[in-house]
Design an enzyme around this catalytic site. Structure first.
Site, short mmCIF file in Angstrom:
data_model
loop_
_atom_site.label_atom_id
_atom_site.label_comp_id
_atom_site.label_asym_id
_atom_site.label_seq_id
_atom_site.Cartn_x
_atom_site.Cartn_y
_atom_site.Cartn_z
N ARG A 1 56.85 30.28 67.27
CA ARG A 1 55.31 29.34 67.57
C ARG A 1 54.65 30.72 65.71
O ARG A 1 54.40 30.75 65.49
CB ARG A 1 54.73 30.30 68.32
CG ARG A 1 54.42 29.79 69.01
CD ARG A 1 53.20 30.37 70.85
NE ARG A 1 53.64 29.90 71.76
CZ ARG A 1 53.32 28.49 72.04
NH1 ARG A 1 52.06 28.20 71.76
NH2 ARG A 1 53.04 28.25 73.96
N GLU B 1 41.85 22.81 68.44
CA GLU B 1 42.93 22.77 68.42
C GLU B 1 44.61 22.30 67.59
O GLU B 1 44.14 22.76 65.97
CB GLU B 1 43.08 21.60 69.12
CG GLU B 1 44.21 20.78 69.85
CD GLU B 1 45.08 21.64 70.57
OE1 GLU B 1 45.91 22.77 70.75
OE2 GLU B 1 45.15 21.28 71.92
N ASP B 2 45.34 23.29 68.08
CA ASP B 2 46.28 23.27 66.79
C ASP B 2 47.01 21.45 66.66
O ASP B 2 47.49 21.10 65.20
CB ASP B 2 47.69 23.36 66.90
CG ASP B 2 48.60 23.73 68.63
OD1 ASP B 2 47.78 22.44 69.06
OD2 ASP B 2 49.03 23.83 69.07
N PHE C 1 58.43 15.60 66.53
CA PHE C 1 57.99 16.94 67.07
C PHE C 1 58.34 17.89 65.85
O PHE C 1 59.33 18.48 65.68
CB PHE C 1 58.88 17.06 68.10
CG PHE C 1 58.83 18.32 68.83
CD1 PHE C 1 57.63 17.98 70.00
CD2 PHE C 1 60.08 19.32 69.28
CE1 PHE C 1 57.81 19.65 70.82
CE2 PHE C 1 58.72 20.87 69.98
CZ PHE C 1 58.29 20.52 70.88
P1 IMP Z 1 48.54 15.57 73.71
O1 IMP Z 1 47.54 16.11 74.79
O2 IMP Z 1 49.37 14.27 74.40
O3 IMP Z 1 46.67 15.28 72.48
O4 IMP Z 1 48.87 17.23 73.17
C1 IMP Z 1 48.52 17.96 72.79
C2 IMP Z 1 49.46 19.61 73.00
O5 IMP Z 1 50.48 19.17 72.98
C3 IMP Z 1 48.87 20.56 72.19
O6 IMP Z 1 47.79 21.24 72.33
C4 IMP Z 1 50.23 20.69 71.62
O7 IMP Z 1 50.68 21.55 72.45
C5 IMP Z 1 51.66 19.58 72.38
N1 IMP Z 1 52.06 19.41 71.07
C6 IMP Z 1 51.57 18.33 70.87
N2 IMP Z 1 52.57 17.95 70.25
C7 IMP Z 1 53.31 18.50 69.54
C8 IMP Z 1 54.56 18.99 68.63
O8 IMP Z 1 55.04 18.37 67.61
N3 IMP Z 1 55.26 20.51 68.63
C9 IMP Z 1 54.53 21.34 69.67
N4 IMP Z 1 53.59 20.94 70.70
C10 IMP Z 1 52.98 19.81 70.17
#
Ligand code: IMP
Length: 180
Positions: free
Chosen positions: A170, A104-105, A157
């Protein structure tokens, strides 16, 4: 590095590419330590679209046989997490009876990674490890262990290195943060 503008927002330089690649070196070393010499063939699950750059970079450093599959999930809308994880596109391989490493990123609330881990176990994976390039520890509030974390960042963000703001940004090799 200069500021960039995506849609209506400006982002300033945050993590240079060299630092990201160094973090991936460290993750790869830890993953190799755990899997090198293994008799099974673990599956790398790349979470589309954000983790494409990270997974590609990580794979090049792994010293054991692995298979590569993808899954497309989404929980973000603009710069906010919606709390609901949508399975946009099914997984491209069968994880039944296999060990899985989710790539995961970024882990923010953790909703995505937790839903995905459960999904893999439901589909019959024997073991599921979570590998993420970035973690926002101030937001992550789940008990599930994150097995490999590249870097921790504050609750802001960010874009670049696979991460987007409404599909833009991206392609940048460096990471940028929202300029308030
Ligand atoms: P979570 O489900 O809240 O943990 O969010 C995870 C997903 O949200 C990641 O796979 C990203 O695609 C997106 N995401 C979370 N934080 C960021 C950010 O700071 N920038 C861009 N995408 C984000």
């Amino acid at each position: 590095m200069e500021k960039i503008t995506l849609h209506d927002k400006t982002f300033k330089p945050f993590i240079p590419n060299g630092q990201i690649e160094k973090a991936i070196d460290d993750i790869a070393a830890r993953v190799n330590l755990d899997y090198e010499g293994c008799e099974d063939i673990p599956m790398l699950v790349c979470v589309l679209n954000g983790a494409v750059m990270f997974t590609a970079s990580l794979m090049k450093r792994l010293n054991f046989l692995s298979e590569f599959v993808t899954i497309k999930l989404s929980s973000y809308c603009g710069t906010k997490s919606t709390g609901t994880v949508l399975n946009i596109m099914g997984i491209t391989g069968d994880v039944r009876g296999r060990r899985v490493i989710i790539c995961e990123d970024i882990v923010d609330t953790g909703n995505t990674i937790i839903a995905l881990k459960e999904m893999m176990l439901d589909k019959g994976a024997t073991d599921v490890k979570i590998c993420t390039l970035l973690l926002k520890p101030d937001v992550y509030d789940k008990d599930v262990k994150l097995d490999y974390v590249g870097m921790e960042i504050p609750n802001a963000f960010i874009v670049g290195y696979g991460l987007d703001y409404d599909e833009l940004g991206r392609n940048y090799p460096d990471i940028y943060v929202l300029d308030r």
